[in-house]
Scaffold this motif. Structure first.
Motif, PDB file in Angstrom:
ATOM      1  N   GLY A 161       0.818  -1.216   0.000  1.00  0.00           N
ATOM      2  CA  GLY A 161       0.000   0.000   0.000  1.00  0.00           C
ATOM      3  C   GLY A 161       0.846   1.257   0.000  1.00  0.00           C
ATOM      4  N   LEU A 162       1.897   1.282   0.814  1.00  0.00           N
ATOM      5  CA  LEU A 162       2.775   2.453   0.824  1.00  0.00           C
ATOM      6  C   LEU A 162       3.544   2.592  -0.483  1.00  0.00           C
ATOM      7  CD1 LEU A 162       4.294   2.847   4.387  1.00  0.00           C
ATOM      8  CD2 LEU A 162       2.679   4.296   3.207  1.00  0.00           C
ATOM      9  N   ALA A 163       3.936   1.464  -1.066  1.00  0.00           N
ATOM     10  CA  ALA A 163       4.620   1.535  -2.360  1.00  0.00           C
ATOM     11  C   ALA A 163       3.693   2.133  -3.414  1.00  0.00           C
ATOM     12  CB  ALA A 163       5.100   0.145  -2.785  1.00  0.00           C
ATOM     13  N   ILE A 188       8.589  -5.959  -5.154  1.00  0.00           N
ATOM     14  CA  ILE A 188       9.745  -5.848  -4.249  1.00  0.00           C
ATOM     15  C   ILE A 188       9.269  -5.437  -2.860  1.00  0.00           C
ATOM     16  CG2 ILE A 188      11.849  -4.528  -3.772  1.00  0.00           C
ATOM     17  CD1 ILE A 188      12.318  -4.515  -6.837  1.00  0.00           C
ATOM     18  N   ALA A 189       8.304  -4.513  -2.792  1.00  0.00           N
ATOM     19  CA  ALA A 189       7.749  -4.090  -1.499  1.00  0.00           C
ATOM     20  C   ALA A 189       7.057  -5.257  -0.801  1.00  0.00           C
ATOM     21  CB  ALA A 189       6.779  -2.924  -1.692  1.00  0.00           C
ATOM     22  N   ALA A 190       6.324  -6.064  -1.568  1.00  0.00           N
ATOM     23  CA  ALA A 190       5.661  -7.238  -0.983  1.00  0.00           C
ATOM     24  C   ALA A 190       6.688  -8.249  -0.483  1.00  0.00           C
ATOM     25  CB  ALA A 190       4.737  -7.884  -2.013  1.00  0.00           C
ATOM     26  N   ALA A 191       7.763  -8.456  -1.251  1.00  0.00           N
ATOM     27  CA  ALA A 191       8.827  -9.372  -0.814  1.00  0.00           C
ATOM     28  C   ALA A 191       9.505  -8.845   0.442  1.00  0.00           C
ATOM     29  CB  ALA A 191       9.848  -9.558  -1.931  1.00  0.00           C
ATOM     30  N   PHE A 192       9.686  -7.535   0.519  1.00  0.00           N
ATOM     31  CA  PHE A 192      10.257  -6.936   1.729  1.00  0.00           C
ATOM     32  C   PHE A 192       9.339  -7.178   2.930  1.00  0.00           C
ATOM     33  CE2 PHE A 192      10.401  -3.332   4.661  1.00  0.00           C
ATOM     34  CZ  PHE A 192      11.701  -3.460   5.118  1.00  0.00           C
TER      35      PHE A 192
END
Length: 179
Positions: free
Chosen positions: A124-126, A138-142
């Protein structure tokens, strides 16, 4: 070739920056309020030296904020003001949106669980900050990595989600314990 004085960066700029006095005023007001609250928030320990008292170092640091803020304000009052103070304050207020995002994240953890809340928060923030495509993955993987490191790997005690109660018995234990 020799560099002239105008080629050197200004350590002390000639004009006030937009919002500078507003920032100093807000900072000093908060510091004075915290200084005034110290007697009610801390206690005096008998038999301890001044430096060992619970309120001494907070008082020193807050006093420093007030003192240096006051010195800054006094030196900047004579300097011509650059317009744009309220536009700068609007930028500060817009940044408070991200505190709201974090509070939503914290409130979502007990409901949907740490894994789902962290994945939703990171993606969501990405998306909110304008990233698309590969960056969202990448944000989800993080987010998944954060969950695996903290909850699974380090066994940090984070409340499990109420939604986990609806999972089958064996899966419910795994979700509550590791995700």
């Amino acid at each position: 070739m020799r560099e002239g004085p105008e080629d050197q960066p200004h350590v002390f700029p000639h004009g006030r920056r937009p919002g500078e006095m507003l920032f100093v005023t807000i900072t000093m007001t908060v510091a004075v309020a915290l200084l005034a609250a110290l007697p009610w928030q801390t206690t005096w320990l008998p038999g301890k030296g001044l430096a060992a008292q619970p309120r001494f170092w907070p008082a020193v640091s807050l006093g420093g904020v007030v003192l240096f803020g006051l010195l800054n304000a006094l030196t900047r009052l004579r300097v011509p003001r650059t317009p744009g103070r309220w536009q700068e304050a609007a930028v500060w207020l817009r940044s408070l949106e991200f505190i709201g995002w974090y509070m939503l994240y914290v409130l979502a953890i007990p409901v949907i669980g740490y894994l789902a809340a962290t994945l939703a928060f990171c993606t969501g923030l990405a998306l909110r900050t304008g990233y698309r495509g590969r960056a969202v993955w990448i944000a989800a993987a993080f987010g998944l990595l954060v969950v695996l490191v903290f909850k699974t790997g380090m066994n940090v005690k984070i409340p499990s989600g109420a939604i986990y109660d609806h999972a089958p018995e064996g899966l419910r234990y795994l979700l509550m314990r590791y995700f």
